[in-house]
Design a protein around this motif. Structure first.
Motif, mmCIF file in Angstrom:
data_model
loop_
_atom_site.group_PDB
_atom_site.id
_atom_site.type_symbol
_atom_site.label_atom_id
_atom_site.label_comp_id
_atom_site.label_asym_id
_atom_site.label_seq_id
_atom_site.Cartn_x
_atom_site.Cartn_y
_atom_site.Cartn_z
ATOM 1 N N ARG A 92 0.856 -1.187 0.000
ATOM 2 C CA ARG A 92 0.000 0.000 0.000
ATOM 3 C C ARG A 92 0.892 1.236 0.000
ATOM 4 N N SER A 93 0.433 2.294 -0.643
ATOM 5 C CA SER A 93 1.269 3.483 -0.713
ATOM 6 C C SER A 93 0.424 4.739 -0.831
ATOM 7 N N GLY A 94 0.899 5.785 -0.184
ATOM 8 C CA GLY A 94 0.283 7.100 -0.296
ATOM 9 C C GLY A 94 1.367 8.137 -0.516
ATOM 10 N N PHE A 95 0.951 9.386 -0.678
ATOM 11 C CA PHE A 95 1.940 10.440 -0.874
ATOM 12 C C PHE A 95 1.421 11.756 -0.301
ATOM 13 N N ILE A 96 2.353 12.605 0.080
ATOM 14 C CA ILE A 96 2.067 13.932 0.618
ATOM 15 C C ILE A 96 2.861 14.951 -0.182
ATOM 16 N N ASP A 155 -3.092 26.247 -6.890
ATOM 17 C CA ASP A 155 -3.624 25.832 -8.184
ATOM 18 C C ASP A 155 -3.561 24.313 -8.297
ATOM 19 N N MET A 156 -4.673 23.650 -7.960
ATOM 20 C CA MET A 156 -4.691 22.193 -7.983
ATOM 21 C C MET A 156 -4.530 21.630 -9.391
ATOM 22 N N GLU A 157 -4.911 22.404 -10.404
ATOM 23 C CA GLU A 157 -4.749 21.940 -11.779
ATOM 24 C C GLU A 157 -3.273 21.697 -12.099
ATOM 25 N N ARG A 158 -2.402 22.507 -11.507
ATOM 26 C CA ARG A 158 -0.965 22.353 -11.735
ATOM 27 C C ARG A 158 -0.418 21.119 -11.024
ATOM 28 N N VAL A 159 -1.103 20.678 -9.977
ATOM 29 C CA VAL A 159 -0.629 19.537 -9.189
ATOM 30 C C VAL A 159 -1.086 18.212 -9.803
ATOM 31 N N GLN A 160 -2.147 18.237 -10.614
ATOM 32 C CA GLN A 160 -2.728 17.001 -11.116
ATOM 33 C C GLN A 160 -1.732 16.093 -11.828
ATOM 34 N N VAL A 209 -2.303 13.553 0.504
ATOM 35 C CA VAL A 209 -2.567 14.886 1.055
ATOM 36 C C VAL A 209 -1.819 15.892 0.198
ATOM 37 N N VAL A 210 -2.494 16.937 -0.233
ATOM 38 C CA VAL A 210 -1.848 18.030 -0.963
ATOM 39 C C VAL A 210 -2.025 19.300 -0.138
ATOM 40 N N GLY A 211 -0.948 19.774 0.445
ATOM 41 C CA GLY A 211 -0.982 21.003 1.238
ATOM 42 C C GLY A 211 -0.693 22.202 0.364
ATOM 43 N N THR A 212 -1.690 23.040 0.152
ATOM 44 C CA THR A 212 -1.550 24.203 -0.728
ATOM 45 C C THR A 212 -1.370 25.485 0.085
#
Length: 219
Positions: free
Chosen positions: A154-158, A165-170, A192-195
């Motif tokens: 199992r794997s996740g990422f932060i 701009d979440m579009e840039r992170v996609q 988790v995406v900390g903006t």
């Protein structure tokens, strides 16, 4: 086994996807079907990529660790941004599963612990619209342990970034979920995406801290 046969074997395993309730799912569907948590106590390898020891991404890694340990998981951490990991030179000395010719840096720690971990967490600040070079160097060195990392985990990422701009992170999210996880046959466990996080400490008191904690408990 020669390199060509090894490639065929590992690529076939990755293409097979994951099994959920007897139904084989592949690609993005396998990631979407990954459960929120399975209740199994795990050894978790955290690989961070920030060169700032007390930066925002590392603060979220700390919260993840707190949640994971409270849930009974074992946590081992490798801070790539504070270690020495030489980039892969594509020499193919390892043959995709063998001794790496680069034997004078800190990567052996990752090699040792990823083999016995049931879960992996990647943590990185976003630099110039992608993960840090320090984290990418570690992932590129997976080439020498290709057979080892293809075992189901199992794997996740932060991720943390200064703008919102979440579009840039996609594309980064897709890199993990549709690229790396699909190839390795790993189960997606959340992210988790900390903006809006720029100066060190900006993450303190935000909802991202709680999200990282809960990801640690549920991985």
């Amino acid at each position: 086994m020669n390199r060509r046969d090894f490639l065929k074997t590992t690529l076939a395993a990755a293409a097979g996807g994951a099994m959920f309730g007897g139904l084989r799912l592949t690609g993005a569907r396998a990631a979407e079907a990954a459960p929120a948590g399975d209740g199994v106590k795990k050894k978790i390898l955290i690989i961070t990529g920030s060169p700032r020891a007390h930066g925002n991404s590392n603060a979220l890694a700390d919260e993840f660790t707190r949640g994971a340990r409270e849930a009974g998981h074992e946590v081992v951490r490798f801070d790539a941004g504070l270690k020495r990991v030489r980039p892969c030179t594509a020499c193919n000395h390892c043959g995709m599963q063998g001794e790496c010719i680069l034997d004078d840096d800190d990567f052996p720690f990752v090699r040792e612990h990823i083999a016995t971990s049931q879960a992996v967490l990647f943590v990185s600040p976003v630099y110039y619209y992608t993960i840090s070079a320090q984290l990418k160097a570690v992932i590129d060195r997976f080439y020498a342990i290709n057979g080892t990392v293809h075992y189901r985990k199992r794997s996740g990422f932060i991720l943390t970034l200064a703008n919102s701009d979440m579009e840039r992170v996609q594309p980064i999210i897709d890199y993990f979920r549709k690229g790396l996880y699909d190839y390795l046959g790993w189960e997606y466990a959340g992210h988790v995406v900390g903006t809006g996080l720029w100066p060190a400490g900006a993450v303190n008191g935000t909802r991202f801290m709680d999200e990282a904690y809960r990801l640690g408990r549920n991985i």
